[in-house]
Design an enzyme around this catalytic site. Structure first.
Site, PDB file in Angstrom:
ATOM      1  N   SER A 537     -16.943  44.768   0.682  1.00 32.11           N
ATOM      2  CA  SER A 537     -17.982  45.731   1.021  1.00 32.11           C
ATOM      3  C   SER A 537     -17.975  46.865  -0.008  1.00 32.11           C
ATOM      4  O   SER A 537     -18.169  46.610  -1.199  1.00 32.11           O
ATOM      5  CB  SER A 537     -17.788  46.219   2.450  1.00 32.11           C
ATOM      6  OG  SER A 537     -18.926  46.874   2.930  1.00 32.11           O
ATOM      7  N   ASP A 623     -25.859  39.021   6.878  1.00 41.39           N
ATOM      8  CA  ASP A 623     -25.176  40.308   6.766  1.00 41.39           C
ATOM      9  C   ASP A 623     -26.189  41.456   6.797  1.00 41.39           C
ATOM     10  O   ASP A 623     -27.030  41.563   5.908  1.00 41.39           O
ATOM     11  CB  ASP A 623     -24.393  40.350   5.453  1.00 41.39           C
ATOM     12  CG  ASP A 623     -23.478  41.557   5.338  1.00 41.39           C
ATOM     13  OD1 ASP A 623     -23.623  42.500   6.145  1.00 41.39           O
ATOM     14  OD2 ASP A 623     -22.619  41.551   4.444  1.00 41.39           O
ATOM     15  N   HIS A 658     -21.277  40.028   7.801  1.00 39.84           N
ATOM     16  CA  HIS A 658     -20.443  40.870   6.951  1.00 39.84           C
ATOM     17  C   HIS A 658     -18.968  40.519   7.030  1.00 39.84           C
ATOM     18  O   HIS A 658     -18.230  40.692   6.065  1.00 39.84           O
ATOM     19  CB  HIS A 658     -20.645  42.331   7.360  1.00 39.84           C
ATOM     20  CG  HIS A 658     -20.183  43.319   6.353  1.00 39.84           C
ATOM     21  ND1 HIS A 658     -20.745  43.426   5.099  1.00 39.84           N
ATOM     22  CD2 HIS A 658     -19.220  44.280   6.402  1.00 39.84           C
ATOM     23  CE1 HIS A 658     -20.147  44.396   4.426  1.00 39.84           C
ATOM     24  NE2 HIS A 658     -19.212  44.923   5.192  1.00 39.84           N
TER      25      HIS A 658
END
Length: 686
Positions: A537, A623, A658
Site C-alpha cells: 500500500s 481493491d 487490498h
C-alpha cells in the site's frame, strides 16, 4: 535454489497479449497510443489475465520451492488453535479453528455452566467463495442476537445480517453496503451503523430498528465534508454511543445516550483544523485524549453535562507519546510509547501515582488485549517480540501479578536461542537517528556476506511493531537477517515523527529507508544487491520511490498493492479516498506547490530510463484503496523504459481486494510465493 536453475528472464520484449485482434508487445505504448481503438474494460481484463499467465509461467520452475516454503509456514501454525476465553457478562467467548480450516468459528458458553454454543461458523459462510472476510461482529446487550457483516469479494462493502444465536435463525433484515462498526442500543431494539456512499466513503450514522424495513432506517448524522469519515462506537461503560467524524488531522465527536439513540447528538467540541481528539467516559465525566497543545497528546476531563469545558488531567510530554486512554470502573489506562517502545500505565481516579506494567525485553510489542467489561479487576494483555511468540497474560491490577494464559504454539518446533534481536539506531542524511528492529540467526556474521530482508511502511502515522512472525523464520533459517526500519511518516517515536514524514517533508520517509539500508551495509550486515525490500500500500509507494532513486541497492523488491500513481490519484476527487487523503499528501488540484512536490516523488511519474532491480508487484481487482490500475500502469511503464533484463512480475488477484487472498492458508501461499521470488533473485539455496 541457485540461479543456475532460474526461469527465463522477463523483459518487456518477451511479454505480449492480444487486444482487438492485434498482438500487443508493449502494453505501455498500447495504452498511450491514440491510434489504437479505445481501451475497454474487456481489454484491461485481457491484459491483467495475460500478466497473470506470464507470472504463472515465470514462477512455474519455482513451484517446488514455493510448495516447500508453504509447508514450512503451515507447519508452524497450530491448525486446531483457539483463543483464550474471555468473560463478558453472563458468557465466556472465544474463537477456534479446526484442523484444515481456513476460517474461525465463534463460540461461547454460560459462565454459570452449560454447553458450548456456536455463534457463527465462518467456514460455512465462506464455502464456495473465492474470498471471505468477517467485518463487524456485535452481540446484543441481552446476549440473544448477533449482528455481523461479511464481504465476499474484497471490495470492503459489507453486508449486515442479524442472527438469533440460540436457534441459528436469521432475521429477515439484510443491509448491503455497510462500512462501519455496529453498536446496539441499550434496549436492543436496534443498532447503529454507517453506509458507504457511491464513492466508498462513510459519511453517515444510521439507526436500524429491528423488524422494520431497511428503507425506514433513520439517519442520525450526516457529514458534509467529503474528506471526513464517520464511525460509530461506544464508551467503556456502554452508557454512551459515540459518533466520530474526521480525516487524518482533524476530528469531531458527538454523543448519544445508549438508552435513547434517537436523541439529538451532542457535540463534545466543534472541529478545529489539525486538532484531533477522542473520548471515553467514567461516571459523569468525559476523558478526552487530544493533541490540541502538543503533538504527543494530553489527557483532559470535562463534565458530560458541559463537554466543551476541558480541564487538563495529564499534560503532554516530549518523551511519552500518549496513544490512547481507556476507562474502567476503578482505574483508567493510558497507553503510549516511550523511546518507541509500548507502555501501559494504570492510573487511579483519586490522582495517585500510576503503575507501569513492566515487560522483560529491550524491544517488544505489547498492549491491552480483549477487555470487554467495565468492571475489570484483571486485565488481559498481549505481548510478543521479534524472538518471542505471541503471549497472552492476565494482569492482576491489585497485586501486579502477571499470569501466562497462552503462548503461541509452533507445532514444527521453535528454539528462540537460535536467533537474536537488536534495536539499532542508524543516522540518516540529515542527522536524524532512525530506529531499526532487527532479528537474525545467532551465528550471523557481520562481514557483508549475508542477505537482509528490509521492511517498512512510513505513512499515516502507523507504527510497525517489532512483533513475532512464523513466516519470517523461513528466511532466518536460510541465513537472512530481517529488519524493520521505523522511518519517519509512522508515529513510532511520536506524532512529530509522523509529521516529519508527510506533506512537504514526505521525502524524509524515502531518504530514511535508503539511509537505513546504507547503514546496514556500513555495519557489515549485508552489501548492495543483497538486500530484499518489501512494502504494501503506502509502503508500496515507498518501494517505488527507492527503486527510482537507488536501484543498485536492492537485490529483490516486493511491492504489494502499491500506491504508486500518487499524482493522478490525488488529482481525481471522484476516487474513494482522495479528498480524505489531501491532508496526508497535499491537494495538487488547488496547490501548485503540492502538485510539484508530489510529481517530484510519485513513483509512476519518476520512472526513468535506467536499470531496475528484480520486482514482484501485486494488485487486487476489487481493491477500493489502491485501484488495480495503479500497479498495472506502473508495471507497464517500467517494462517500457527499463534497460535491464531483470525479472518484473505483475500478479493481480482477480477475486480479492487490498488485503490479498483471504483464509489463513491462502495468505500463507501468497507469502511463500514472495519468499520464493526473493530467494531465487538473491541466489539463496532453498
Amino acid at each position: 535454489m541457485t540461479n543456475t536453475t532460474t526461469p527465463p528472464r522477463a523483459d518487456r520484449r518477451q511479454f505480449s497479449f492480444t487486444a482487438h485482434g492485434q498482438t500487443i508487445d508493449d502494453p505501455y505504448a498500447w495504452l498511450k497510443d491514440p491510434g489504437y481503438p479505445e481501451v475497454t474494460d474487456k481489454d484491461v481484463l485481457a491484459y491483467l489475465e495475460a500478466e497473470n499467465g506470464y507470472f504463472e509461467g515465470v514462477m512455474a520452475p519455482l513451484k517446488p520451492l514455493t510448495d516447500r516454503l508453504y509447508e514450512e509456514m503451515k507447519g508452524r501454525i497450530k491448525e486446531d488453535d483457539s483463543s483464550v476465553p474471555q468473560k463478558d457478562g453472563d458468557w465466556l467467548y472465544w474463537t477456534a479453528f479446526e484442523t484444515g480450516g481456513q476460517y474461525r468459528k465463534w463460540w461461547r458458553k454460560p459462565v454459570a455452566g452449560g454447553p458450548d454454543e456456536l455463534m457463527l461458523d465462518e467456514p460455512v459462510l465462506a464455502e464456495g467463495k473465492e474470498y471471505f472476510r468477517l467485518g463487524a461482529f456485535s452481540v446484543s446487550n441481552d446476549g440473544r442476537l448477533l449482528a455481523y457483516a461479511i464481504d465476499d469479494n474484497g471490495s470492503e462493502r459489507f453486508e449486515v445480517r442479524v442472527k438469533v444465536i440460540a436457534t441459528g435463525e436469521h432475521l429477515p433484515e439484510v443491509i448491503p453496503g455497510m462500512l462501519s462498526e455496529i453498536v446496539w442500543a441499550a434496549d436492543d431494539s436496534g443498532f447503529l451503523y454507517g453506509l458507504a456512499n457511491d464513492q466508498w466513503r462513510t459519511d453517515n450514522a444510521r439507526f436500524h430498528r429491528l423488524g422494520t424495513p431497511i428503507s425506514d432506517d433513520i439517519e442520525l448524522f450526516k457529514e458534509a465534508d467529503e474528506g471526513f469519515r464517520v464511525g460509530v462506537s461506544e464508551t467503556s461503560d456502554r452508557r454512551w454511543i459515540v459518533i466520530a467524524s474526521g480525516d487524518h488531522v482533524t476530528s469531531e465527536v458527538w454523543l448519544l445516550p445508549a438508552t435513547d439513540p434517537l436523541a439529538a447528538p451532542v457535540c463534545v467540541s466543534p472541529r478545529k483544523v489539525e486538532r484531533e481528539y477522542d473520548v471515553d467516559a467514567h461516571g459523569d465525566t468525559l476523558f478526552i485524549h487530544t493533541n490540541d497543545t502538543h503533538p504527543n497528546f494530553r489527557l483532559c476531563t470535562a463534565p458530560i453535562a458541559d463537554p466543551g469545558s476541558w480541564t487538563e488531567l495529564i499534560g503532554a510530554s516530549p518523551d511519552f507519546y500518549m496513544t490512547g486512554v481507556s476507562c474502567f470502573a476503578d482505574f483508567f489506562i493510558v497507553d503510549g510509547r516511550e523511546a518507541g517502545l509500548d507502555q501501559i500505565d494504570i492510573h487511579p481516579y483519586d490522582g495517585g501515582a500510576p503503575t507501569r506494567i513492566d515487560f522483560p525485553e529491550a524491544s517488544y510489542d505489547a498492549g491491552l488485549d480483549d477487555n470487554p467489561e467495565y468492571d475489570m479487576k484483571v486485565l488481559r494483555l498481549g505481548y510478543e517480540s521479534m524472538v518471542t511468540p505471541g503471549t497472552v497474560y492476565d494482569y492482576d491490577v491489585a497485586t501486579g501479578t502477571k499470569t501466562v494464559l497462552k503462548v503461541q504454539e509452533i507445532p514444527s518446533g521453535y528454539d528462540a536461542a537460535k536467533y537474536a534481536t537488536e534495536r539499532l539506531h542508524i543516522t540518516a542524511r540529515d542527522g536524524t537517528q532512525v530506529p531499526v528492529s532487527i532479528v537474525y540467526p545467532a551465528d550471523f556474521p557481520r562481514d557483508g556476506s549475508r542477505p537482509v530482508f528490509l521492511y517498512a511502511y512510513g505513512a499515516y502515522g502507523y507504527a510497525i511493531p517489532p512483533g513475532f512472525s512464523t513466516g519470517r523464520l523461513s528466511l532466518l533459517d536460510r541465513g537472512f537477517a530481517y529488519a524493520i526500519a521505523h522511518i519517519r511518516g509512522g508515529d513510532d517515536l511520536g506524532q512529530q515523527w509522523y509529521l516529519d514524514g508527510k506533506l512537504e517533508k514526505r521525502t524524509n520517509t524515502f531518504n530514511d529507508f535508503v539511509d537505513v539500508a546504507k547503514g546496514l551495509i556500513a555495519g557489515g550486515w549485508t552489501r548492495a544487491g543483497k538486500i530484499a525490500i518489501a512494502g504494501r500500500s503506502a509502503g508500496g509507494e515507498l518501494m517505488g520511490a527507492v527503486v527510482n532513486s537507488d536501484p543498485e541497492l536492492w537485490g529483490a523488491v516486493v511491492a504489494d498493492v502499491p500506491f504508486v500513481d500518487v499524482l493522478n490519484t490525488m488529482m481525481d476527487a471522484s476516487l474513494p479516498l482522495t479528498p480524505g487523503e489531501w491532508p496526508e499528501w497535499g491537494n495538487p488540484i488547488e496547490d501548485k506547490t503540492a502538485f510539484d512536490l508530489i510529481r517530484g516523488y510519485s513513483p509512476y511519474d519518476q520512472v526513468t530510463v535506467q536499470a531496475y532491480p528484480p520486482m514482484f508487484i501485486s494488485g487486487g481487482l476489487n481493491d477500493p484503496r489502491v485501484t488495480y490500475w495503479e500497479p498495472a500502469k506502473w508495471a507497464a511503464k517500467l517494462r517500457h523504459v527499463k534497460t535491464d533484463n531483470n525479472v518484473l512480475l505483475l500478479k493481480t488477484n482477480m477475486g480479492a481486494g487490498h488485503g490479498g487472498k483471504s483464509g489463513r492458508f491462502e495468505s500463507l501461499r501468497e507469502a511463500a510465493e514472495e519468499h520464493a521470488f526473493v530467494l531465487w533473485q538473491l541466489g539463496v539455496e532453498g
